[in-house]
Design an enzyme around this catalytic site. Structure first.
Site, short mmCIF file in Angstrom:
data_model
loop_
_atom_site.label_atom_id
_atom_site.label_comp_id
_atom_site.label_asym_id
_atom_site.label_seq_id
_atom_site.Cartn_x
_atom_site.Cartn_y
_atom_site.Cartn_z
CD GLU A 257 -3.27 -0.42 2.10
OE1 GLU A 257 -4.32 -1.05 2.01
OE2 GLU A 257 -3.02 0.35 3.05
CG HIS A 278 9.09 -29.56 1.23
ND1 HIS A 278 9.83 -30.69 1.01
CD2 HIS A 278 9.66 -28.95 2.30
CE1 HIS A 278 10.80 -30.78 1.92
NE2 HIS A 278 10.71 -29.73 2.71
CE LYS A 367 -11.29 1.28 2.86
NZ LYS A 367 -10.86 2.06 4.02
O1 PA5 Z 1 -3.54 1.17 5.80
C1 PA5 Z 1 -4.64 1.64 5.49
O2 PA5 Z 1 -4.86 2.85 5.50
C2 PA5 Z 1 -5.79 0.73 5.11
O3 PA5 Z 1 -5.38 -0.60 5.00
C3 PA5 Z 1 -6.88 0.82 6.15
O4 PA5 Z 1 -6.34 0.50 7.41
C4 PA5 Z 1 -8.06 -0.10 5.86
O5 PA5 Z 1 -8.57 0.16 4.59
C5 PA5 Z 1 -9.15 0.05 6.91
O6 PA5 Z 1 -9.55 1.38 7.00
P1 PA5 Z 1 -10.33 1.93 8.27
O7 PA5 Z 1 -9.42 1.82 9.45
O8 PA5 Z 1 -10.64 3.34 7.92
O9 PA5 Z 1 -11.56 1.09 8.42
#
Ligand code: PA5
Length: 374
Positions: A257, A278, A367
């Site tokens: 990310e 393996h 999202k």
């Molecule tokens: O690292 C990030 O920003 C994302 O992976 C969020 O943590 C994830 O999408 C969940 O978002 P939220 O905490 O707003 O529910």
């Protein structure tokens, strides 16, 4: 102290500039967090953990991505002892998984920690709705509210608003810390404390790392960047401890990310050895040479250590670069240090690739589409 076995070409001035950029970034709060932790909040977290342990056989931790992977990674790696067991929910949209989690709680006493920075993510919202219903059926509305712990934004979002209105105990995801960098905030600390992780030691490990990992983290970041520039487009995190499979998952999220945007980045993959020797070992040894391997070298037993040695030699001979990250101890101090090391390496590395380590426009895009469809 964490040690890396590489000596890449580095531009010290650029590293210093990057560290300044991170320190001044509005999402760079994790950088000084271990040394500037709000001790009032820390005490509240530990008190809440004690209360949950006293009154619940299960804590249902609801969250996804950065609101889930970090604490699960450390809880599974350390397997601490606690009478209260952790159940994870809201990390997919599978009805089957949700039913399984509801069934596991059954008639047992339980509490819920719903974790969402935005407070609007669909997966946790759906799971929370189901568990809240179950709490109310079992305890009535008033007691149910005392068993809900909401970790979310300080002042906005649907979850924040509901928590305020219903009087849930609230913990804050700091404005200047994004999901995947939030494991050492209430996001991770509350579930970990309930599970029996020594969170004082975890923070101490991270705090020591603030100085000690600077050099190895910069080296590792420059090495990754150099390999990426040479056309290696996949990094395989290799661990020889099966209990660290979820730590690998956290790493994949952190790097994926943070770096994977603007057509940049290295694809983060993972293996657990010797199990995967393996299955994927064949590819590692003789397959397409577009990847490198980063061994996370936890202290381990003698036989397993020999496997590490054998892999290092065999895969190097097989023609892939093999990096080694030596972890000083397999305990809270070690994981505190490791989390900070990887957060810092990742942020530097993403900056070297020329992208913003702290946003996730692609995740937001998904999202948004899902919201339209549902
Ligand atoms: O690292 C990030 O920003 C994302 O992976 C969020 O943590 C994830 O999408 C969940 O978002 P939220 O905490 O707003 O529910």
């Amino acid at each position: 102290m964490i040690e890396v076995n590489c000596d890449p070409k580095m531009d010290e001035a650029r590293t210093a500039e990057i560290l300044q950029e991170i320190a001044h970034d509005k999402m760079g709060g994790w950088l000084s967090l271990p040394r500037k932790f709000d001790m009032g909040e820390f005490v509240r977290i530990k008190e809440a953990a004690k209360k949950i342990q006293e009154e619940s056989e299960y804590l249902v931790c609801i969250g996804i991505g950065g609101s889930y992977l970090g604490h699960r990674a450390i809880i599974e790696a350390l397997r601490p002892k606690s009478e209260t067991k952790i159940i994870y929910a809201g990390n997919s949209l599978s009805r089957r998984e949700l039913d399984r989690a509801l069934g596991k709680v059954g008639d047992h006493d339980f509490s819920v920690n719903v974790i969402s920075k935005s407070g609007t993510t669909l997966e946790p919202a759906i799971a929370f709705g189901e568990f809240k219903k179950k709490l109310i059926e079992k305890y009535g509305e008033e007691e149910a509210a005392t068993r809900i712990y909401a970790t979310t934004d300080r002042k906005q979002g649907a979850l924040h608003d509901e928590a305020v209105a219903a009087g849930y105990t609230r913990f804050v995801v700091p404005d200047n810390i994004g999901g995947r960098y939030s494991v050492l905030t209430a996001v991770g600390l509350l579930p970990m404390a309930v599970a029996g992780v020594n969170v004082d030691k975890l923070l101490e490990g991270a705090s020591e790392a603030v100085d000690s990992v600077l050099e190895p983290a910069a080296k590792y970041a420059w090495m990754r960047f150099g390999l990426g520039e040479k056309g290696y487009d996949t990094e395989v995190f290799a661990s020889f401890e099966p209990a660290t499979a979820y730590f690998n998952e956290w790493l994949k999220q952190l790097f994926g990310e943070s770096e994977g945007k603007e057509k940049q980045g290295v694809w983060p993959a993972s293996v657990i050895y010797s199990t995967d020797l393996h299955s994927l070992g064949q590819f590692m040894q003789e397959g397409r040479r577009n990847l490198w391997e980063t061994i996370i070298d936890y202290p381990t037993d003698e036989t397993n250590a020999k496997v590490v040695q054998a892999v290092r030699v065999a895969h190097t001979e097989g023609g892939i670069p093999v990096l080694n990250i030596g972890v000083p101890s397999y305990d809270e101090m070690g994981f505190g240090e490791l989390v900070y090391f990887f957060e810092l390496s990742c942020a530097i590395s993403a900056k070297l690739f020329g992208v913003n380590p702290f946003d996730q426009p692609g995740v937001e895009a998904y999202k948004e589409e899902l919201r339209k469809l549902l």
